[in-house]
Design a protein around this motif. Structure first.
Motif, PDB file in Angstrom:
ATOM      1  N   LEU A   1       0.887  -1.185  -0.177  1.00 31.33           N
ATOM      2  CA  LEU A   1       0.012   0.059   0.006  1.00 31.33           C
ATOM      3  C   LEU A   1       0.760   1.180  -0.078  1.00 31.33           C
ATOM      4  O   LEU A   1       0.364   2.471   0.021  1.00 31.33           O
ATOM      5  CB  LEU A   1      -0.946   0.040   1.192  1.00 31.33           C
ATOM      6  CG  LEU A   1      -1.864  -1.211   1.387  1.00 31.33           C
ATOM      7  CD1 LEU A   1      -2.888  -1.246   2.561  1.00 31.33           C
ATOM      8  CD2 LEU A   1      -2.868  -1.207  -0.031  1.00 31.33           C
ATOM      9  N   SER A   2       2.137   1.175   0.059  1.00 27.27           N
ATOM     10  CA  SER A   2       3.093   2.469   0.268  1.00 27.27           C
ATOM     11  C   SER A   2       2.884   3.547  -1.207  1.00 27.27           C
ATOM     12  O   SER A   2       3.219   4.531  -0.946  1.00 27.27           O
ATOM     13  CB  SER A   2       4.483   1.879   0.415  1.00 27.27           C
ATOM     14  OG  SER A   2       4.843   1.330  -0.685  1.00 27.27           O
TER      15      SER A   2
ATOM     16  N   ASN B   1      -8.617   5.358   0.117  1.00 27.82           N
ATOM     17  CA  ASN B   1     -10.020   6.122   0.231  1.00 27.82           C
ATOM     18  C   ASN B   1      -9.973   6.787   1.334  1.00 27.82           C
ATOM     19  O   ASN B   1      -9.595   6.483   2.419  1.00 27.82           O
ATOM     20  CB  ASN B   1     -11.081   5.012   0.072  1.00 27.82           C
ATOM     21  CG  ASN B   1     -12.287   5.582   0.025  1.00 27.82           C
ATOM     22  OD1 ASN B   1     -12.572   6.610   0.591  1.00 27.82           O
ATOM     23  ND2 ASN B   1     -13.331   4.628  -0.538  1.00 27.82           N
ATOM     24  N   PRO B   2     -10.428   7.957   1.151  1.00 24.32           N
ATOM     25  CA  PRO B   2     -10.469   8.904   2.532  1.00 24.32           C
ATOM     26  C   PRO B   2     -11.398   8.472   3.645  1.00 24.32           C
ATOM     27  O   PRO B   2     -11.006   8.708   4.851  1.00 24.32           O
ATOM     28  CB  PRO B   2     -11.207  10.178   1.864  1.00 24.32           C
ATOM     29  CG  PRO B   2     -10.859  10.078   0.268  1.00 24.32           C
ATOM     30  CD  PRO B   2     -10.799   8.734   0.079  1.00 24.32           C
ATOM     31  N   VAL B   3     -12.109   7.592   3.241  1.00 23.28           N
ATOM     32  CA  VAL B   3     -13.118   6.971   4.106  1.00 23.28           C
ATOM     33  C   VAL B   3     -12.259   5.762   4.988  1.00 23.28           C
ATOM     34  O   VAL B   3     -12.279   5.897   6.360  1.00 23.28           O
ATOM     35  CB  VAL B   3     -14.266   6.300   3.779  1.00 23.28           C
ATOM     36  CG1 VAL B   3     -15.181   5.415   4.849  1.00 23.28           C
ATOM     37  CG2 VAL B   3     -15.220   7.195   3.213  1.00 23.28           C
ATOM     38  N   ILE B   4     -11.578   5.318   4.404  1.00 23.36           N
ATOM     39  CA  ILE B   4     -10.625   4.161   5.155  1.00 23.36           C
ATOM     40  C   ILE B   4      -9.464   4.939   5.951  1.00 23.36           C
ATOM     41  O   ILE B   4      -9.180   4.508   7.010  1.00 23.36           O
ATOM     42  CB  ILE B   4      -9.985   3.355   4.152  1.00 23.36           C
ATOM     43  CG1 ILE B   4     -10.947   2.386   3.387  1.00 23.36           C
ATOM     44  CG2 ILE B   4      -8.975   2.524   4.683  1.00 23.36           C
ATOM     45  CD1 ILE B   4     -10.529   1.603   2.215  1.00 23.36           C
TER      46      ILE B   4
END
Length: 115
Positions: A29-30, A35-38
């Motif tokens: 994931l770097s 997602n902003p929610v996450i």
């Protein structure tokens, strides 16, 4: 107990099962934008874990293996936590919060003979 091949393999295996679950998400994931929610949800995890660790220590007393709610002026940990919360909230200083907690517990135990 000496150093054997089995012990060395056991230590290496424990290191791998500890390291891989931490490193794998970082590597995968770097380079991605979440997602902003996450992201907002992930920011709530540290306070939730801290609350889950602190609440039983501050609010419960175990007698004969049975936990019960213990909100009292004689609960030294709860009384020491109150100024710590204020110091943490206003200063955002980890060291200041820890030192405040240590000083409060020491003073409460010294002056009021709390256990």
């Amino acid at each position: 107990m000496g150093i054997t091949t089995a012990n060395i393999l056991l230590i290496i295996g424990m290191a791998l099962v500890t390291y891989i679950p931490r490193a794998l998400p970082l590597m995968l994931l770097s380079q991605r934008r979440l997602n902003p929610v996450i992201e907002r949800w992930l920011k709530l995890i540290p306070p939730a874990v801290l609350a889950a660790l602190l609440a039983p220590e501050l609010l419960l007393r175990t007698q004969s293996g049975v936990p019960s709610l213990f909100i009292s002026p004689h609960n030294v940990m709860l009384m020491a936590a109150l100024p710590c919360f204020l110091v943490a909230w206003f200063t955002r200083s980890f060291m200041g919060t820890v030192l405040t907690g240590m000083a409060c517990v020491a003073l409460l135990r010294y002056f009021f003979n709390f256990l």
